[in-house]
Scaffold this motif. Structure first.
Motif, PDB file in Angstrom:
ATOM      1  N   LEU A 133       1.752   2.059  -1.246  1.00 15.68           N
ATOM      2  CA  LEU A 133       1.246   3.384  -1.512  1.00 15.68           C
ATOM      3  C   LEU A 133       1.303   4.193  -2.874  1.00 15.68           C
ATOM      4  O   LEU A 133       2.038   3.797  -3.556  1.00 15.68           O
ATOM      5  CB  LEU A 133       1.639   4.252  -0.258  1.00 15.68           C
ATOM      6  CG  LEU A 133       1.187   3.332   1.195  1.00 15.68           C
ATOM      7  CD1 LEU A 133       1.950   4.319   2.267  1.00 15.68           C
ATOM      8  CD2 LEU A 133      -0.348   3.422   1.331  1.00 15.68           C
ATOM      9  N   ALA A 134       0.529   5.141  -2.908  1.00  7.66           N
ATOM     10  CA  ALA A 134       0.651   6.083  -4.258  1.00  7.66           C
ATOM     11  C   ALA A 134       2.248   6.362  -4.482  1.00  7.66           C
ATOM     12  O   ALA A 134       2.755   6.812  -5.484  1.00  7.66           O
ATOM     13  CB  ALA A 134      -0.192   7.317  -4.224  1.00  7.66           C
ATOM     14  N   ASP A 135       2.972   6.802  -3.263  1.00  2.00           N
ATOM     15  CA  ASP A 135       4.295   7.244  -3.389  1.00  2.00           C
ATOM     16  C   ASP A 135       5.474   5.903  -3.429  1.00  2.00           C
ATOM     17  O   ASP A 135       6.502   6.160  -3.225  1.00  2.00           O
ATOM     18  CB  ASP A 135       4.607   7.941  -2.087  1.00  2.00           C
ATOM     19  CG  ASP A 135       4.635   7.299  -0.705  1.00  2.00           C
ATOM     20  OD1 ASP A 135       4.537   6.414  -0.764  1.00  2.00           O
ATOM     21  OD2 ASP A 135       4.946   8.044   0.233  1.00  2.00           O
ATOM     22  N   SER A 136       4.820   4.835  -3.581  1.00  3.10           N
ATOM     23  CA  SER A 136       5.621   3.557  -3.734  1.00  3.10           C
ATOM     24  C   SER A 136       5.919   2.955  -2.653  1.00  3.10           C
ATOM     25  O   SER A 136       6.705   1.874  -2.510  1.00  3.10           O
ATOM     26  CB  SER A 136       6.834   3.757  -4.860  1.00  3.10           C
ATOM     27  OG  SER A 136       6.163   3.949  -6.103  1.00  3.10           O
ATOM     28  N   TYR A 215     -10.680   3.263  -7.254  1.00  7.02           N
ATOM     29  CA  TYR A 215      -9.399   3.159  -7.041  1.00  7.02           C
ATOM     30  C   TYR A 215      -8.508   4.226  -7.519  1.00  7.02           C
ATOM     31  O   TYR A 215      -8.737   5.201  -8.179  1.00  7.02           O
ATOM     32  CB  TYR A 215      -8.941   2.276  -8.462  1.00  7.02           C
ATOM     33  CG  TYR A 215      -7.242   1.951  -8.591  1.00  7.02           C
ATOM     34  CD1 TYR A 215      -6.688   1.191  -7.521  1.00  7.02           C
ATOM     35  CD2 TYR A 215      -6.640   2.493  -9.624  1.00  7.02           C
ATOM     36  CE1 TYR A 215      -5.554   0.853  -7.720  1.00  7.02           C
ATOM     37  CE2 TYR A 215      -5.435   2.386  -9.765  1.00  7.02           C
ATOM     38  CZ  TYR A 215      -4.636   1.384  -8.845  1.00  7.02           C
ATOM     39  OH  TYR A 215      -3.250   1.145  -8.889  1.00  7.02           O
ATOM     40  N   GLN A 216      -7.548   4.698  -6.489  1.00 12.04           N
ATOM     41  CA  GLN A 216      -6.794   6.050  -6.439  1.00 12.04           C
ATOM     42  C   GLN A 216      -7.574   7.213  -6.328  1.00 12.04           C
ATOM     43  O   GLN A 216      -6.773   8.354  -6.816  1.00 12.04           O
ATOM     44  CB  GLN A 216      -5.920   5.866  -7.684  1.00 12.04           C
ATOM     45  CG  GLN A 216      -4.434   4.987  -7.714  1.00 12.04           C
ATOM     46  CD  GLN A 216      -3.460   5.188  -8.512  1.00 12.04           C
ATOM     47  OE1 GLN A 216      -3.813   5.260  -9.757  1.00 12.04           O
ATOM     48  NE2 GLN A 216      -2.433   5.619  -8.151  1.00 12.04           N
ATOM     49  N   ARG A 217      -8.883   7.147  -6.003  1.00 15.01           N
ATOM     50  CA  ARG A 217      -9.490   8.608  -5.548  1.00 15.01           C
ATOM     51  C   ARG A 217      -9.851   8.426  -4.363  1.00 15.01           C
ATOM     52  O   ARG A 217      -9.491   9.054  -3.329  1.00 15.01           O
ATOM     53  CB  ARG A 217     -10.464   8.679  -6.719  1.00 15.01           C
ATOM     54  CG  ARG A 217     -11.125  10.095  -6.711  1.00 15.01           C
ATOM     55  CD  ARG A 217     -12.402  10.124  -7.501  1.00 15.01           C
ATOM     56  NE  ARG A 217     -13.508   9.608  -7.177  1.00 15.01           N
ATOM     57  CZ  ARG A 217     -14.703   9.604  -7.953  1.00 15.01           C
ATOM     58  NH1 ARG A 217     -14.538   9.893  -9.182  1.00 15.01           N
ATOM     59  NH2 ARG A 217     -15.888   8.759  -7.279  1.00 15.01           N
ATOM     60  N   GLY A 220      -8.204   3.775   0.112  1.00 14.78           N
ATOM     61  CA  GLY A 220      -6.889   4.100   0.750  1.00 14.78           C
ATOM     62  C   GLY A 220      -7.371   4.003   2.143  1.00 14.78           C
ATOM     63  O   GLY A 220      -8.175   3.269   2.794  1.00 14.78           O
ATOM     64  N   THR A 229      -3.638   7.298  -0.682  1.00 12.80           N
ATOM     65  CA  THR A 229      -4.113   6.127  -1.501  1.00 12.80           C
ATOM     66  C   THR A 229      -3.130   5.136  -1.855  1.00 12.80           C
ATOM     67  O   THR A 229      -2.060   5.340  -1.436  1.00 12.80           O
ATOM     68  CB  THR A 229      -4.791   7.020  -2.660  1.00 12.80           C
ATOM     69  OG1 THR A 229      -3.732   7.702  -3.276  1.00 12.80           O
ATOM     70  CG2 THR A 229      -5.839   7.888  -2.342  1.00 12.80           C
ATOM     71  N   PHE A 230      -3.678   4.235  -2.725  1.00  9.33           N
ATOM     72  CA  PHE A 230      -2.562   3.031  -2.810  1.00  9.33           C
ATOM     73  C   PHE A 230      -2.528   2.624  -4.442  1.00  9.33           C
ATOM     74  O   PHE A 230      -3.416   2.974  -4.995  1.00  9.33           O
ATOM     75  CB  PHE A 230      -2.949   1.684  -2.005  1.00  9.33           C
ATOM     76  CG  PHE A 230      -4.373   1.504  -2.167  1.00  9.33           C
ATOM     77  CD1 PHE A 230      -4.426   0.694  -3.311  1.00  9.33           C
ATOM     78  CD2 PHE A 230      -5.317   1.421  -1.121  1.00  9.33           C
ATOM     79  CE1 PHE A 230      -5.660   0.243  -3.549  1.00  9.33           C
ATOM     80  CE2 PHE A 230      -6.418   0.895  -1.477  1.00  9.33           C
ATOM     81  CZ  PHE A 230      -6.858   0.197  -2.512  1.00  9.33           C
ATOM     82  N   LEU A 231      -1.378   2.182  -4.797  1.00 11.60           N
ATOM     83  CA  LEU A 231      -1.265   1.574  -6.157  1.00 11.60           C
ATOM     84  C   LEU A 231      -1.591   0.272  -6.088  1.00 11.60           C
ATOM     85  O   LEU A 231      -1.985  -0.313  -7.220  1.00 11.60           O
ATOM     86  CB  LEU A 231       0.093   1.799  -6.479  1.00 11.60           C
ATOM     87  CG  LEU A 231       0.843   3.136  -6.831  1.00 11.60           C
ATOM     88  CD1 LEU A 231       2.228   3.160  -7.111  1.00 11.60           C
ATOM     89  CD2 LEU A 231       0.091   3.901  -7.700  1.00 11.60           C
TER      90      LEU A 231
END
Length: 244
Positions: A133-136, A215-217, A220, A229-231
């Motif tokens: 996830l975006a927060d790792s 991606y990242q917008r 997710g 969202t995800f990395l």
């Protein structure tokens, strides 16, 4: 195939799973399935995740294809069918592009709806998503049932048997048809979910899961009562008879 004892072979025959040992060759040789990769036991010769040549792909004799095998997550043996990791590949694609697949196996890619139908139409298959996830935070979504119908049925998804480290974002997507920017097969009355999200998926009205969106917008999942969202995401499939 890795050397094993007669006793081990007899045991595997007795429980009906010796077939997955076929096609587990020495290092750098073609494989018959990702199933034989990644199991750190005396039976299997552990090999790294990466691109392999699969012979008799999808049961077609003498047809070889390049595949990416995950030998680590969830016991290994997974054939990766989608990856997003840096936004370098545009997933806002047409129906034909989603059918045929796009991208590079060593980077971001979509393996193709035709291949997914061909693979999962042969016996029982399961599916797994590994997500950073975006927060790792790392999570996984595992479905014990996964099947993709034919083009005539708009590549309808059948999915079930959820296990994972989050709530299930795919519950509302079960038995949905695939939708792209030029082929609207979702349940939304006003508009096309793929046009709205800029990426194809098995949309309902519209989604709790959109891993192929921008991606990242927009890309997710709605999990644990929030949109995230995800990395990185990898979607992968594996037949039931894999040894885990």
């Amino acid at each position: 195939m890795t050397t094993i004892t007669i006793a081990t072979i007899l045991l595997l025959l007795a429980i009906g799973i010796v077939a997955v040992l076929a096609g587990c060759p020495k290092e750098n040789a073609p494989i018959e399935s990702c199933c034989c990769l990644g199991f750190n036991t005396s039976v299997f010769n552990k090999r790294k995740s990466g691109v392999y040549t699969m012979v008799n792909f999808c049961g077609v004799k003498c047809y070889d294809a390049e595949v990416y095998c995950d030998t680590i997550n969830g016991g290994g043996g997974w054939l990766v069918v989608q990856r997003r990791q840096d936004g370098s590949v545009d997933f806002n694609r047409t129906w034909v592009e989603y059918e045929d697949g796009f991208g590079e196996l060593t980077g971001e890619f979509w393996y193709g709806l035709r291949a997914l139908h061909c693979l999962t139409g042969q016996g029982g298959w399961e599916m797994r998503m590994d997500v950073k996830l975006a927060d790792s935070t790392k999570v996984f979504l595992h479905y014990k049932q996964f099947k993709i119908a034919s083009a005539e049925d708009k590549y309808k998804i059948t999915i079930g048997g959820f296990q994972g480290t989050t709530t299930d974002p795919m519950a509302g997507h079960n038995r949905m048809n695939f939708t792209t920017i030029d082929s609207d097969n979702d349940q939304r009355i006003n508009g096309n979910c793929a046009v709205f999200s800029l990426g194809g998926w098995w949309f309902n009205n519209c989604w709790h899961a959109a891993p192929n969106s921008v991606y990242q917008r927009n890309s997710g999942f709605y999990i644990n009562n929030q949109w995230v969202t995800f990395l990185l995401i990898e979607i992968k499939v594996r037949p039931f008879q894999c040894i885990i």
